[in-house]
Design a protein around this motif. Structure first.
Motif, short mmCIF file in Angstrom:
data_model
loop_
_atom_site.label_atom_id
_atom_site.label_comp_id
_atom_site.label_asym_id
_atom_site.label_seq_id
_atom_site.Cartn_x
_atom_site.Cartn_y
_atom_site.Cartn_z
N ASN A 76 0.83 -1.21 0.00
CA ASN A 76 0.00 0.00 0.00
C ASN A 76 0.86 1.25 0.00
OD1 ASN A 76 -2.33 -1.50 0.14
ND2 ASN A 76 -2.40 -1.47 2.36
N GLU A 129 0.02 4.96 1.44
CA GLU A 129 0.62 5.38 2.70
C GLU A 129 1.58 6.56 2.54
OE1 GLU A 129 2.00 2.41 5.48
OE2 GLU A 129 0.73 0.92 4.52
N TYR A 130 2.38 6.56 1.47
CA TYR A 130 3.44 7.56 1.34
C TYR A 130 3.37 8.38 0.06
CZ TYR A 130 5.28 4.12 4.65
OH TYR A 130 5.43 3.24 5.68
#
Length: 122
Positions: free
Chosen positions: A95, A99-100
């Motif tokens: 993910n 997430e980032y």
């Protein structure tokens, strides 16, 4: 019939490693047993490989998401501001985009803007 010839998603391999590419999935019944698992670069084998019923054709006239043409990361060799290791391939795993993907901008772009796997690129 009709449509163009099917093309596998370029340079695709599953999340387990480069050995697990469309040619590997063509063997035995690998599409059936593993084709929906080990997604990488935003696609499973069943989505990325012609032999598994995926891939894309030049003559595609269907609607649906995605649109035509192939996406390329922009800039081509983008990586985030943290390290060259964190490139679009890295963001395509797990993910990481979610997430980032909006952090660690580099070359004026975040992963969500630069990487096809995150919905960016061009």
């Amino acid at each position: 019939g009709g449509g163009g010839t099917c093309q596998d998603k370029p340079n695709w391999h599953d999340s387990d490693g480069v050995d697990y590419n469309c040619a590997w999935y063509a063997e035995d019944s690998n599409c059936v047993t593993d084709g929906d698992d080990f997604a990488n670069f935003g696609a499973t084998a069943n989505e990325a490989c012609c032999v598994c019923g995926g891939g894309s054709t030049g003559g595609d006239s269907g609607g649906g998401s995605g649109g035509g043409g192939t996406c390329s990361n922009d800039p081509q060799n983008w990586h985030d501001s943290d390290d060259a290791f964190f490139d679009c391939e890295w963001y395509a795993e797990d993910n990481n985009c979610d997430e980032y993907g909006n952090d660690f901008a580099n070359f004026g772009k975040t992963a969500k803007q630069a990487c096809c796997a995150c919905g960016g690129g061009n």
